[in-house]
Design an enzyme around this catalytic site. Structure first.
Site, mmCIF file in Angstrom:
data_model
loop_
_atom_site.group_PDB
_atom_site.id
_atom_site.type_symbol
_atom_site.label_atom_id
_atom_site.label_comp_id
_atom_site.label_asym_id
_atom_site.label_seq_id
_atom_site.Cartn_x
_atom_site.Cartn_y
_atom_site.Cartn_z
ATOM 1 N N HIS A 199 0.814 -1.515 -0.210
ATOM 2 C CA HIS A 199 -0.338 -0.328 0.116
ATOM 3 C C HIS A 199 0.975 1.401 -0.399
ATOM 4 O O HIS A 199 0.851 2.076 0.764
ATOM 5 C CB HIS A 199 -1.430 0.330 1.042
ATOM 6 C CG HIS A 199 -1.783 -1.342 1.572
ATOM 7 N ND1 HIS A 199 -2.208 -2.692 1.184
ATOM 8 C CD2 HIS A 199 -3.708 -0.782 -0.012
ATOM 9 C CE1 HIS A 199 -3.556 -2.958 1.436
ATOM 10 N NE2 HIS A 199 -3.994 -2.468 0.095
ATOM 11 N N HIS A 223 0.820 2.226 -5.295
ATOM 12 C CA HIS A 223 -0.741 1.337 -5.622
ATOM 13 C C HIS A 223 -1.606 2.134 -5.682
ATOM 14 O O HIS A 223 -2.365 2.491 -6.061
ATOM 15 C CB HIS A 223 -1.102 0.726 -4.009
ATOM 16 C CG HIS A 223 -2.503 0.565 -3.744
ATOM 17 N ND1 HIS A 223 -3.419 0.197 -4.354
ATOM 18 C CD2 HIS A 223 -3.178 1.135 -2.781
ATOM 19 C CE1 HIS A 223 -4.091 -0.381 -4.325
ATOM 20 N NE2 HIS A 223 -4.419 0.018 -3.094
ATOM 21 N N ASP A 256 -9.119 -0.167 -7.182
ATOM 22 C CA ASP A 256 -8.761 -0.804 -5.956
ATOM 23 C C ASP A 256 -8.253 -2.146 -5.940
ATOM 24 O O ASP A 256 -7.568 -2.668 -5.509
ATOM 25 C CB ASP A 256 -9.598 -0.351 -4.661
ATOM 26 C CG ASP A 256 -8.509 -0.381 -3.749
ATOM 27 O OD1 ASP A 256 -7.467 0.093 -4.064
ATOM 28 O OD2 ASP A 256 -9.010 -0.577 -2.387
HETATM 29 ZN ZN LIG Z 1 -6.234 0.375 -2.209
#
Ligand SMILES: [Zn+2]
Length: 812
Positions: free
Chosen positions: A514, A518, A675
């Site tokens: 993360h 990302h 995501d």
């Molecule tokens: Zn994310």
């Protein structure tokens, strides 16, 4: 035949029962008065002793009417005392009221020197000329203390007698009758009759009459007392209710709080004026304040001290040296301080935080114990409410601390002047700082320094950041704002845009998955869905800008652990946010950056636009909580279904553009699609990214084992790393496929993502099967070995007979 007067008298004297019933029927005081040809009030009771029951009835009727009309206690008692004084031939009768001040009981004259010829106004004692004496002085005090009536036939023979009042009034008391008026166990008043006029002292018969008449009097005094108590209770209730109202309304500042509370309840305070003095409690003691105390050079501060330690109730301010300053009226209205009730305001920690003072009871009488109790309740309440403001102060302090912490964070996250030169190279180009350059000049630099739309394939669903540096990604991000045409349209200062993107990249922690890469990928996918995927057609440019920004911000300051870990490790974040813990933090962090003017790319929007942008960013970032994904699935599917019922695209777009909620649902699902987009990337990318996701999970698993001392779930257990392909297949089947399948049904342009996921599923499935085959092979090998071993053991057992050393071998 004529009846002589003597005969009648003789008959009536001899037949008293008849006489009584006869006069009861026939005679009223009015009738007696008319027979006597005198005014009713002048009826000589003495001459009518035998018909006094009739007259008594009239008197009681009169008294009760008075009581019904209004509880004018003084008027009713006055009438009774007048009657008593005539009946028992007392020179004068008086009423003393019982009360307490400063915790000490006292008696005060209320009706003084009543006899049969008195007028009410002459006998009522005005508050400022009361005679007040404590219970340990005089017979009246003694009566109040013992709560018993007394008939003193000669005062000189009574040890309790005090000539104090006699001296004051130049009178000589010889004998007296006195009785307490009780309300339950409480003394309300004392009534006294002084000096028998037609005899040496009051007889037992006088005493009986005295007490009989006072029965009505005591009833009235009781009513008066109860109504007073009721009034006090009502005032107290109102006082606290209203104060509570005001106190909780105002949390900012104790002074305003008290003022509001007291102003609201002023009607119930029953005093002319009040004042509140507060000590400065906000200032904490410093070490240099305490040193002199520690050195014994100064006594420790013990707070303001009232004369008796708590309450100060002064009846006659004029006579008190504290009020020596009051030589004349205190203001132009002629106001003077007559009596004062002063109480400390104590907080829950028993510290005196201030003093409340009430001046001049409205009826002119001094404040009594009921006032004391009432005001004490109020000040106590105010004192406790100080705690609210204390808490508020603490909150303020925390708030300040938070501000400082944020300041520190901002300092580290914000793009520095030297850093911005990595992109916006004003020093190199113009030898100036960006702020000294025109927008045109900045654009000129950016045109050269930004990668353009093609260099890194930012429009492609298969975009990969593998060949990009983190700085490249920042420039790609900036590029996208130009691509969708919002920089000019919304007057985004270019220096601000560069600083914003740079700071966002710095806001991501350098963790395994993360991280900024990302964050960027999510922003890039949003950009691609909108442009290449043609979803932009439902949204305004402003909304497009908000959505791309939300993508970049959506995981900022991620800690590499999930929401459940925040709860289990009792991270403050979990205490701050009840659900979607991390998502709310990313959102707060993002908005915190935007709150800084030098980073606020939305700074030239109007308020309405700004609110809309923030609203969308709120929804978009919170929507990345996968826990919420399942809630929006069917809603999204219905929208896709609906879109298929439209034959004409334009009509569908027109319809959707006005459907705020549907647009938000699509946007929320787009965030999920972004995501999870790694799952749709080419296999070379997906296989690597999946490993980094897994690696971050395993790191959390390690933390759970070491820090929380818990067994992690298989997904986070690095000892089960081999199960990754199986987990990936499950994740694709149960979570991801739906998203991309529906999106490609919604917009065929998004098909590449669906193709990507199908391809990756194939790869993961192959891996899974490979692994399972290997597992099966291994299991078979183990089985074969075991069987061989068993065979061997059986053989050797039959030959040697003795165990091979196994301790569990049983002999029995
Ligand atoms: Zn994310």
């Amino acid at each position: 035949m004529s009846v002589k007067k003597e005969d009648v008298e003789k008959f009536l004297d001899g037949n008293q029962d008849f006489a009584r019933s006869y006069f009861d029927k026939k005679l009223k005081p009015g009738a007696v008065a008319s027979i006597m040809r005198i005014p009713e009030s002048k009826v000589d009771v003495d001459s009518f002793k035998d018909i006094c029951s009739v007259e008594e009835g009239g008197l009681f009727y009169d008294l009760i009417t008075d009581m019904q009309e209004n509880v004018n206690m003084e008027k009713v008692i006055f009438k009774i005392l007048k009657r008593i004084s005539a009946l028992i031939h007392a020179d004068r009768c008086s009423l003393f009221m019982y009360r307490q001040r400063n915790g000490i009981a006292e008696l005060a004259t209320r009706l003084f020197n009543v006899n049969e010829n008195s007028e009410l106004d002459d006998c009522v004692v005005p508050p400022d000329s009361e005679i007040v004496f404590p219970l340990d002085i005089g017979i009246v005090g003694h009566v109040a203390q013992t709560k018993k009536n007394i008939n003193v036939k000669d005062v000189t023979q009574n040890s309790h007698f005090s000539s104090f009042v006699d001296e004051l009034t130049e009178y000589t008391t010889r004998n007296l009758l006195a009785t307490p008026i009780m309300n339950g166990k409480d003394v309300v008043a004392v009534i006294m009759a002084v000096n028998k006029t037609n005899g040496p002292y009051f007889t037992d018969e006088d005493e009986d009459l005295f007490l009989k008449y006072l029965k009505v009097g005591s009833l009235n005094l009781k009513i008066f007392h109860l109504s007073y108590l009721h009034n006090c209770e009502t005032r107290k209730g109102q006082l606290l209710l209203w104060s509570a109202n005001k106190v909780f309304e105002e949390l900012t500042d104790i002074e305003r709080q008290f003022h509001k509370a007291l102003y609201t309840v002023r009607a119930y305070l029953n005093c002319d004026r009040y004042s509140v003095g507060l000590l400065d409690m906000t200032k904490e003691k410093e070490f240099f304040d305490i040193w002199p105390v520690l050195m014994g050079e100064q006594p420790p501060y013990s707070g303001p001290v009232t004369p008796d330690g708590r309450i100060c109730n002064i009846m006659n301010a004029a006579a008190d040296e504290t009020f020596n300053f009051q030589t004349e009226a205190l203001d132009s209205s002629g106001w003077t301080i007559k009596n004062v009730l002063s109480l400390p305001i104590v907080n829950k920690k028993e510290e005196i935080v201030g003093v409340a003072t009430f001046y001049n009871r409205k009826d002119g009488k001094p404040f009594d114990d009921h006032d004391e109790q009432l005001m004490e309740a109020l000040t106590q309440f105010l004192g406790w409410s100080v705690l609210n403001t204390d808490t508020y102060d603490k909150m303020n302090k925390l708030e300040n601390r938070k501000d400082i912490a944020q300041d520190m964070v901002l300092y580290h996250v914000k793009c520095r002047d030297d850093e911005i030169q990595n992109i916006l190279k004003t020093r190199e180009y113009f030898d100036r700082e960006p702020r000294d350059c025109e927008e045109e000049e900045l654009l000129e630099i950016l045109k050269k320094e930004l990668p353009g739309p093609n260099k890194f394939e930012i429009y492609a669903f298969h975009f990969s950041d593998f060949d990009c540096t983190e700085l490249d990604l920042v420039t790609c991000g900036i590029q996208m704002y130009y691509e969708v045409g919002v920089v000019k349209k919304f007057q985004v200062p270019q220096e601000v845009l560069v600083r914003f993107m740079y700071s966002v990249s710095k806001g991501y922690r350098k963790i395994t998955y993360h991280n900024w890469r990302h964050g960027f990928n999510v922003g890039q996918t949003m950009f691609t869905l909108l442009t290449t995927g043609k979803l932009k057609r439902y949204y305004t440019d402003l909304e497009v800008m908000a959505m791309i920004t939300a993508g970049f911000l959506h995981d900022i300051d991620h800690r590499g652990t999930n929401n459940l870990y925040q709860v289990k490790s009792q991270n403050p974040l979990a205490k701050l946010h009840g659900s979607s813990i991390l998502e709310r933090h990313h959102l707060e962090f993002g908005k915190f950056l935007l709150a800084d003017e030098s980073l606020n790319i939305f700074q030239n929007l109007n308020r309405r636009q700004m609110e809309h942008v923030i609203h969308l960013i709120d929804i978009a970032i919170i929507a990345t909580d996968l826990a919420l994904y399942f809630k929006k699935r069917t809603m999204f599917q219905k929208i896709v279904d609906l879109s298929e019922t439209y034959e004409e695209q334009k009509k569908w777009v027109d319809f959707m553009s006005l459907e705020t909620t549907r647009k938000e649902i699509v946007m929320a699902m787009m965030m999920t699609a972004c995501d999870l987009s790694a799952i749709t990337k080419p296999w070379e990318v997906q296989s690597k990214v999946a490993l980094s996701v897994a690696a971050e999970f395993w790191e959390q698993g390690d933390l759970e084992r070491t820090v929380l001392e818990q067994q992690p779930i298989p997904m986070m257990d690095r000892n089960k790393a081999a199960e990754l392909p199986k987990l990936q297949c499950g994740f694709i089947d149960f979570v991801c496929t739906f998203v991309y399948k529906e999106f490609s049904r919604f917009h065929p342009e998004i098909q590449p993502m669906y193709d990507g996921i199908l391809n990756n599923r194939m790869h993961w499935k192959a891996r899974q099967e490979e692994y399972e085959a290997k597992l099966k092979e291994m299991e078979e090998a183990v089985k074969a070995r075991q069987e061989a071993a068993a065979k061997n053991a059986a053989n050797s057992n039959s030959t040697s007979g003795s165990g091979s050393g196994s301790k569990t071998c049983s002999i029995c």
